[in-house]
Design a protein around this motif. Structure first.
Motif, PDB file in Angstrom:
ATOM      1  N   GLN A 111       0.827  -1.209   0.000  1.00 60.65           N
ATOM      2  CA  GLN A 111       0.000   0.000   0.000  1.00 60.65           C
ATOM      3  C   GLN A 111       0.865   1.263   0.000  1.00 60.65           C
ATOM      4  OE1 GLN A 111      -3.307  -0.106  -0.505  1.00 60.65           O
ATOM      5  NE2 GLN A 111      -3.002  -2.310  -0.643  1.00 60.65           N
ATOM      6  N   GLU A 112       2.082   1.153  -0.487  1.00 59.10           N
ATOM      7  CA  GLU A 112       3.006   2.269  -0.554  1.00 59.10           C
ATOM      8  C   GLU A 112       2.830   2.992  -1.887  1.00 59.10           C
ATOM      9  OE1 GLU A 112       7.835   2.809  -0.031  1.00 59.10           O
ATOM     10  OE2 GLU A 112       7.024   0.867  -0.565  1.00 59.10           O
ATOM     11  N   SER A 113       2.954   4.307  -1.882  1.00 58.90           N
ATOM     12  CA  SER A 113       2.854   5.090  -3.103  1.00 58.90           C
ATOM     13  C   SER A 113       4.249   5.217  -3.704  1.00 58.90           C
ATOM     14  CB  SER A 113       2.278   6.471  -2.794  1.00 58.90           C
ATOM     15  OG  SER A 113       2.085   7.184  -3.977  1.00 58.90           O
ATOM     16  N   ILE A 114       4.409   4.766  -4.945  1.00 55.08           N
ATOM     17  CA  ILE A 114       5.714   4.727  -5.588  1.00 55.08           C
ATOM     18  C   ILE A 114       5.706   5.636  -6.811  1.00 55.08           C
ATOM     19  CG2 ILE A 114       7.399   3.234  -6.720  1.00 55.08           C
ATOM     20  CD1 ILE A 114       6.291   0.969  -4.933  1.00 55.08           C
ATOM     21  N   PHE A 115       6.745   6.446  -6.917  1.00 55.12           N
ATOM     22  CA  PHE A 115       6.886   7.396  -8.017  1.00 55.12           C
ATOM     23  C   PHE A 115       7.180   6.648  -9.320  1.00 55.12           C
ATOM     24  CE2 PHE A 115       9.626  10.071 -10.666  1.00 55.12           C
ATOM     25  CZ  PHE A 115       8.838  11.196 -10.802  1.00 55.12           C
ATOM     26  N   VAL A 116       6.602   7.128 -10.426  1.00 57.77           N
ATOM     27  CA  VAL A 116       6.887   6.553 -11.743  1.00 57.77           C
ATOM     28  C   VAL A 116       7.094   7.701 -12.731  1.00 57.77           C
ATOM     29  CG1 VAL A 116       4.447   6.316 -12.364  1.00 57.77           C
ATOM     30  CG2 VAL A 116       6.146   4.917 -13.519  1.00 57.77           C
ATOM     31  N   HIS A 117       8.112   7.558 -13.590  1.00 55.95           N
ATOM     32  CA  HIS A 117       8.397   8.557 -14.620  1.00 55.95           C
ATOM     33  C   HIS A 117       8.212   7.900 -15.977  1.00 55.95           C
ATOM     34  CE1 HIS A 117      10.722  11.406 -17.110  1.00 55.95           C
ATOM     35  NE2 HIS A 117      10.309  12.291 -16.199  1.00 55.95           N
ATOM     36  N   GLU A 134       8.760  -3.024 -11.443  1.00 55.54           N
ATOM     37  CA  GLU A 134       9.875  -3.334 -10.550  1.00 55.54           C
ATOM     38  C   GLU A 134      10.222  -2.057  -9.792  1.00 55.54           C
ATOM     39  OE1 GLU A 134      13.164  -5.026 -12.637  1.00 55.54           O
ATOM     40  OE2 GLU A 134      11.875  -6.414 -13.743  1.00 55.54           O
ATOM     41  N   VAL A 135      10.771  -2.224  -8.602  1.00 54.83           N
ATOM     42  CA  VAL A 135      11.105  -1.065  -7.774  1.00 54.83           C
ATOM     43  C   VAL A 135      12.620  -0.934  -7.682  1.00 54.83           C
ATOM     44  CG1 VAL A 135      10.930  -0.035  -5.478  1.00 54.83           C
ATOM     45  CG2 VAL A 135       9.007  -1.283  -6.424  1.00 54.83           C
ATOM     46  N   GLU A 136      13.107   0.265  -7.949  1.00 49.80           N
ATOM     47  CA  GLU A 136      14.515   0.609  -7.760  1.00 49.80           C
ATOM     48  C   GLU A 136      14.582   1.836  -6.862  1.00 49.80           C
ATOM     49  OE1 GLU A 136      16.373   1.294 -11.523  1.00 49.80           O
ATOM     50  OE2 GLU A 136      16.339  -0.825 -12.080  1.00 49.80           O
ATOM     51  N   MET A 137      15.696   2.007  -6.179  1.00 47.90           N
ATOM     52  CA  MET A 137      15.863   3.178  -5.335  1.00 47.90           C
ATOM     53  C   MET A 137      16.404   4.326  -6.170  1.00 47.90           C
ATOM     54  SD  MET A 137      14.625   2.637  -2.464  1.00 47.90           S
ATOM     55  CE  MET A 137      15.155   4.066  -1.569  1.00 47.90           C
ATOM     56  N   GLY A 138      15.686   5.440  -6.180  1.00 47.78           N
ATOM     57  CA  GLY A 138      16.118   6.641  -6.875  1.00 47.78           C
ATOM     58  C   GLY A 138      16.782   7.592  -5.901  1.00 47.78           C
ATOM     59  N   VAL A 143      11.447   4.128  -6.917  1.00 48.43           N
ATOM     60  CA  VAL A 143      10.962   4.522  -8.240  1.00 48.43           C
ATOM     61  C   VAL A 143      10.533   3.262  -8.977  1.00 48.43           C
ATOM     62  CG1 VAL A 143      11.596   5.585 -10.435  1.00 48.43           C
ATOM     63  CG2 VAL A 143      12.526   6.493  -8.325  1.00 48.43           C
ATOM     64  N   ALA A 144       9.381   3.321  -9.640  1.00 49.77           N
ATOM     65  CA  ALA A 144       8.892   2.184 -10.417  1.00 49.77           C
ATOM     66  C   ALA A 144       9.531   2.227 -11.806  1.00 49.77           C
ATOM     67  CB  ALA A 144       7.379   2.234 -10.530  1.00 49.77           C
ATOM     68  N   VAL A 145      10.054   1.066 -12.250  1.00 56.91           N
ATOM     69  CA  VAL A 145      10.634   0.948 -13.587  1.00 56.91           C
ATOM     70  C   VAL A 145      10.048  -0.290 -14.265  1.00 56.91           C
ATOM     71  CG1 VAL A 145      12.789   2.134 -13.041  1.00 56.91           C
ATOM     72  CG2 VAL A 145      12.621  -0.316 -12.694  1.00 56.91           C
ATOM     73  N   ASN A 146      10.225  -0.370 -15.588  1.00 56.90           N
ATOM     74  CA  ASN A 146       9.682  -1.495 -16.369  1.00 56.90           C
ATOM     75  C   ASN A 146       8.177  -1.654 -16.129  1.00 56.90           C
ATOM     76  OD1 ASN A 146      12.292  -1.910 -17.271  1.00 56.90           O
ATOM     77  ND2 ASN A 146      12.711  -3.499 -15.749  1.00 56.90           N
ATOM     78  N   VAL A 147       7.453  -0.554 -16.190  1.00 52.25           N
ATOM     79  CA  VAL A 147       6.022  -0.540 -15.910  1.00 52.25           C
ATOM     80  C   VAL A 147       5.260  -0.930 -17.156  1.00 52.25           C
ATOM     81  CG1 VAL A 147       4.085   0.879 -15.134  1.00 52.25           C
ATOM     82  CG2 VAL A 147       6.364   1.308 -14.226  1.00 52.25           C
ATOM     83  N   LYS A 148       4.355  -1.921 -16.994  1.00 53.22           N
ATOM     84  CA  LYS A 148       3.477  -2.308 -18.102  1.00 53.22           C
ATOM     85  C   LYS A 148       2.115  -2.673 -17.542  1.00 53.22           C
ATOM     86  CE  LYS A 148       5.630  -6.838 -18.114  1.00 53.22           C
ATOM     87  NZ  LYS A 148       6.450  -7.770 -18.838  1.00 53.22           N
ATOM     88  N   THR A 149       1.094  -2.511 -18.369  1.00 54.02           N
ATOM     89  CA  THR A 149      -0.270  -2.788 -17.910  1.00 54.02           C
ATOM     90  C   THR A 149      -0.508  -4.289 -17.812  1.00 54.02           C
ATOM     91  OG1 THR A 149      -1.079  -2.694 -20.167  1.00 54.02           O
ATOM     92  CG2 THR A 149      -1.223  -0.663 -18.868  1.00 54.02           C
TER      93      THR A 149
END
Length: 151
Positions: A111-117, A134-138, A143-149
């Motif tokens: 339930q954490e809010s993660i930033f995505v660019h 996937e989550v990486e530390m920015g 930060v969310a990376v490799n985001v797909k629906t």
């Protein structure tokens, strides 16, 4: 006839000084008198029992526990690398601004809010889309990376 130069406070200070000097000399003589009757080294030793309490008796050697050196951990253990399945998370896009190319994803597990660019997107997303990422530390946090629906 002139007035005495000693005031009441000067007399009191001098009395206190003399009193302290006498007390100091008495303590010094008392230490000299007790110097011959000092405790022996064995009387001054204190032991620690198995519960961490001080005692005057030495510990029983038959109660001694053997601890292996390998079992002692001085530092924090190294973290094992997470498996690739654990890195992929799912969540719902709560906010995405297409003109500014950023948004936030609510992780379903924490339930954490993660930033995505937009640079971390594999395909376009919109608000309320269910996505995997996937989550990486920015620089400022996760930060969310490799985001797909996800369908």
């Amino acid at each position: 006839m002139g007035k005495s130069q000693e005031t009441f406070s000067k007399k009191e200070k001098e009395k206190n000084r003399q009193k302290k000097k006498k007390e100091k000399e008495l303590k010094k003589e008392e230490r000299k008198a007790n110097a011959g009757s000092s405790k022996s080294f064995d009387d001054m030793i204190a032991y620690v029992d198995e519960n961490g309490n001080f005692s005057s008796t030495p510990p029983d050697p038959t109660q001694k526990k053997v601890i292996k050196q390998e079992n002692i951990s001085i530092s924090t253990p190294k973290q094992e690398a997470p498996s690739p399945e654990d890195l992929i998370r799912t969540g719902i896009v709560t906010f995405f601004n297409e003109s500014k190319s950023y948004g936030f994803i609510r992780d379903q597990q924490t339930q954490e809010s993660i930033f995505v660019h937009a640079n971390g997107l594999l395909e376009p997303i919109k608000e309320n889309n269910k996505v995997s990422f996937e989550v990486e530390m920015g620089h400022k946090g996760p930060v969310a990376v490799n985001v797909k629906t996800v369908k």
